[in-house]
Structure formats: C-alpha cells, structure tokens
Write a protein that holds these residues in place. Sequence first.
Motif, PDB file in Angstrom:
ATOM      1  N   UNK A 126       0.933  -1.430   0.006  1.00 48.19           N
ATOM      2  CA  UNK A 126       0.091  -0.138  -0.067  1.00 48.19           C
ATOM      3  C   UNK A 126       0.705   1.153   0.043  1.00 48.19           C
ATOM      4  N   UNK A 127       1.754   1.164   0.842  1.00 46.87           N
ATOM      5  CA  UNK A 127       2.739   2.414   1.015  1.00 46.87           C
ATOM      6  C   UNK A 127       3.425   2.621  -0.398  1.00 46.87           C
ATOM      7  N   UNK A 128       4.099   1.461  -0.938  1.00 53.09           N
ATOM      8  CA  UNK A 128       4.681   1.755  -2.305  1.00 53.09           C
ATOM      9  C   UNK A 128       3.663   2.181  -3.561  1.00 53.09           C
ATOM     10  N   UNK A 129       2.322   1.572  -3.530  1.00 53.72           N
ATOM     11  CA  UNK A 129       1.646   2.034  -4.453  1.00 53.72           C
ATOM     12  C   UNK A 129       1.188   3.451  -4.273  1.00 53.72           C
ATOM     13  N   UNK A 130       1.093   4.029  -3.021  1.00 57.72           N
ATOM     14  CA  UNK A 130       0.595   5.449  -2.746  1.00 57.72           C
ATOM     15  C   UNK A 130       1.744   6.361  -3.142  1.00 57.72           C
ATOM     16  N   UNK A 131       3.121   6.008  -2.803  1.00 61.21           N
ATOM     17  CA  UNK A 131       4.236   6.904  -2.981  1.00 61.21           C
ATOM     18  C   UNK A 131       4.629   6.762  -4.652  1.00 61.21           C
ATOM     19  N   UNK A 132       4.450   5.775  -5.168  1.00 57.91           N
ATOM     20  CA  UNK A 132       4.644   5.517  -6.688  1.00 57.91           C
ATOM     21  C   UNK A 132       3.850   6.347  -7.240  1.00 57.91           C
ATOM     22  N   UNK A 133       2.472   6.291  -6.979  1.00 61.12           N
ATOM     23  CA  UNK A 133       1.514   7.411  -7.794  1.00 61.12           C
ATOM     24  C   UNK A 133       1.888   8.682  -7.441  1.00 61.12           C
ATOM     25  N   UNK A 134       2.286   9.132  -6.204  1.00 58.29           N
ATOM     26  CA  UNK A 134       2.597  10.603  -5.887  1.00 58.29           C
ATOM     27  C   UNK A 134       3.729  10.947  -6.807  1.00 58.29           C
ATOM     28  N   UNK A 135       4.788  10.010  -6.872  1.00 56.90           N
ATOM     29  CA  UNK A 135       6.000  10.575  -7.509  1.00 56.90           C
ATOM     30  C   UNK A 135       5.835  10.504  -9.030  1.00 56.90           C
ATOM     31  N   UNK A 136       5.115   9.623  -9.711  1.00 58.73           N
ATOM     32  CA  UNK A 136       4.759   9.376 -11.262  1.00 58.73           C
ATOM     33  C   UNK A 136       3.818  11.023 -11.472  1.00 58.73           C
ATOM     34  N   UNK A 137       3.038  11.132 -10.807  1.00 54.02           N
ATOM     35  CA  UNK A 137       2.063  12.472 -10.930  1.00 54.02           C
ATOM     36  C   UNK A 137       2.666  13.584 -10.277  1.00 54.02           C
ATOM     37  N   UNK A 146      13.390   0.714  -8.939  1.00 53.38           N
ATOM     38  CA  UNK A 146      12.771   1.199 -10.309  1.00 53.38           C
ATOM     39  C   UNK A 146      13.398   2.318 -10.582  1.00 53.38           C
ATOM     40  N   UNK A 147      14.229   3.171  -9.933  1.00 55.62           N
ATOM     41  CA  UNK A 147      14.739   4.167 -10.282  1.00 55.62           C
ATOM     42  C   UNK A 147      13.821   5.558  -9.843  1.00 55.62           C
ATOM     43  N   UNK A 148      12.969   5.717  -9.216  1.00 56.73           N
ATOM     44  CA  UNK A 148      11.911   6.742  -8.890  1.00 56.73           C
ATOM     45  C   UNK A 148      12.383   7.440  -7.816  1.00 56.73           C
ATOM     46  N   UNK A 149      13.409   6.693  -6.961  1.00 54.09           N
ATOM     47  CA  UNK A 149      13.930   7.280  -5.830  1.00 54.09           C
ATOM     48  C   UNK A 149      15.216   6.764  -5.702  1.00 54.09           C
ATOM     49  N   UNK A 150      16.404   7.555  -4.899  1.00 55.99           N
ATOM     50  CA  UNK A 150      17.655   7.500  -4.808  1.00 55.99           C
ATOM     51  C   UNK A 150      18.145   7.794  -3.366  1.00 55.99           C
ATOM     52  N   UNK A 151      19.087   7.302  -2.973  1.00 53.76           N
ATOM     53  CA  UNK A 151      19.821   7.624  -1.844  1.00 53.76           C
ATOM     54  C   UNK A 151      20.676   8.972  -2.160  1.00 53.76           C
ATOM     55  N   UNK A 152      20.709   9.807  -1.256  1.00 48.06           N
ATOM     56  CA  UNK A 152      21.513  10.837  -1.467  1.00 48.06           C
ATOM     57  C   UNK A 152      22.279  11.442  -0.116  1.00 48.06           C
ATOM     58  N   UNK A 190       6.527   4.110 -16.905  1.00 48.51           N
ATOM     59  CA  UNK A 190       6.423   4.770 -15.479  1.00 48.51           C
ATOM     60  C   UNK A 190       7.358   5.993 -15.537  1.00 48.51           C
ATOM     61  N   UNK A 191       8.569   5.904 -16.083  1.00 49.80           N
ATOM     62  CA  UNK A 191       9.524   7.115 -16.248  1.00 49.80           C
ATOM     63  C   UNK A 191       8.767   8.099 -17.062  1.00 49.80           C
ATOM     64  N   UNK A 192       8.110   7.475 -18.353  1.00 47.18           N
ATOM     65  CA  UNK A 192       7.649   8.632 -19.281  1.00 47.18           C
ATOM     66  C   UNK A 192       6.614   9.356 -18.902  1.00 47.18           C
ATOM     67  N   UNK A 193       5.585   8.706 -17.827  1.00 45.72           N
ATOM     68  CA  UNK A 193       4.777   9.832 -17.401  1.00 45.72           C
ATOM     69  C   UNK A 193       5.236  10.839 -16.589  1.00 45.72           C
ATOM     70  N   UNK A 194       6.448  10.575 -15.747  1.00 48.30           N
ATOM     71  CA  UNK A 194       6.940  11.561 -15.069  1.00 48.30           C
ATOM     72  C   UNK A 194       7.516  12.548 -16.152  1.00 48.30           C
ATOM     73  N   UNK A 195       8.235  12.150 -17.235  1.00 50.22           N
ATOM     74  CA  UNK A 195       8.941  12.872 -18.080  1.00 50.22           C
ATOM     75  C   UNK A 195       7.814  14.088 -18.925  1.00 50.22           C
ATOM     76  N   UNK A 196       6.700  13.365 -19.018  1.00 48.50           N
ATOM     77  CA  UNK A 196       5.605  13.993 -19.700  1.00 48.50           C
ATOM     78  C   UNK A 196       5.265  15.504 -19.206  1.00 48.50           C
ATOM     79  N   UNK A 197       5.475  15.717 -17.949  1.00 47.23           N
ATOM     80  CA  UNK A 197       5.331  17.060 -17.302  1.00 47.23           C
ATOM     81  C   UNK A 197       6.325  18.116 -17.693  1.00 47.23           C
TER      82      UNK A 197
END
Length: 211
Positions: free
Chosen positions: A6-17, A52-58, A153-160
């Motif tokens: 559930x946490x993954x799905x929510x965060x993934x949607x928030x990042x993509x959008x 998935x490459x949607x987040x990264x350690x910094x 998944x990444x293309x939806x992010x790029x679209x913005x």
Amino acid sequence: MRASDRAYATLRSDIINWRLTPGTVLGEVELSERLSVSRTPIREALAKLTAEGLSEPQSGRGVVVSEISLDHLEELFELRAALECKAAELAAQRRDPVIFLALYEKLSNAGELITAQDPDRADYYQLAGELDSAVDAAVGNHYLNLALKNLRVHLVRVRRLSKDNPVRLRDAAREHAAIALAIAHGNPAVASAATTVHLDNSLRHLLSTAS
C-alpha cells in the motif's frame, strides 16, 4: 494488501504524478505518520522505488525522489527507441487490422480532445494509452511488455516537462495516428519508421522545454 505494498503504491503514484517532486526527501518518520504504517513497510516501499529508479539515496539527506536530468532523458529515449520500434514492428506482423484502423480514426481526430476544458488532457492521454495497450496485446511477448510497462512509469514523469503544450500534443496525435495506420496495414518497416519520427520529435521538444 500488505502495508508495504500500500505504501509503495501510494508513493509511486505521488512520484509519477509529481505530487512528490524531484529532490523531495522521503523521510521514514514523516511517511510513516502520513500513511499510518510502521517504518518497516515504508523502508520496504522505498527499496522498491529505488530499484525502479524513482527514488535514490543522497548523501546527508537519506532517500529522495530521483531527479530527471537532460542526460537521463536521452538515455531514456535510447531505450524507448529500442523497445517501441521493435514493438511496432511485431505489432504490424501480428495485429488485428480492425483494432488499429479504429485507433487510427480516433487518433486522427484526437486534436478535438486537447481543449482548455480538459487541462489535464485526460481524454487524450487515455486514447494514447489505448494505442499502447493495443500494441502490447498484438505483440503478445511477456518480457517485451514488461519492459515497456516499466519504461512507461518514467515516461509519465517526463511528460510533465513538456508542460502539455497543445501544439506539440496535436502533432503527437498525428504521429500516433501514423503509427496506428502503419500497423493496421501490416507494414513493420513503416510502423518502425513512424515510431522513430514520433520519438525524435518528442525528445527534441522535451529538450527544448527542459533546458
């Protein structure tokens, strides 16, 4: 559904959008409170997002939403060209022409969907998604379809980054129509070429708006 899923799905949607923008810190404590789950599911969700490459350690900040750089754009489109051109070729060989002729008609009139009354372009993007789904179904290759799913998944992010430019979207609709028509006619070479034209135009537009 497991708490981590559930946490993954929510965060993934928030990042993509873009509700969580690039560079946003994904703190375990804050996310745990926000999503009403313990830190262990949050940690598992962040591990999947990073894979998935949607987040990264910094360094010094923990895990953050990954950035979209111009270098990443070009790398993404290199992969996109390899996958989507091959998919178009295979779809042209294995297609149901009736399905793609119907999509060609819809996409030829897609400019009517790009209006100020639909600022999110939901109807247009749904139609573009129908073409993707039809190609996937025609190809019928589990591994290629999975690779394309992960890529999108990444293309939806790029679209913005393109700022949903109406002129570009209308051009893209015509390009999609050309792809659908080539597939309907069963011409793999033309389907691949039409896909190449679309990807080249899309990348050039993104680079011009993101720079």
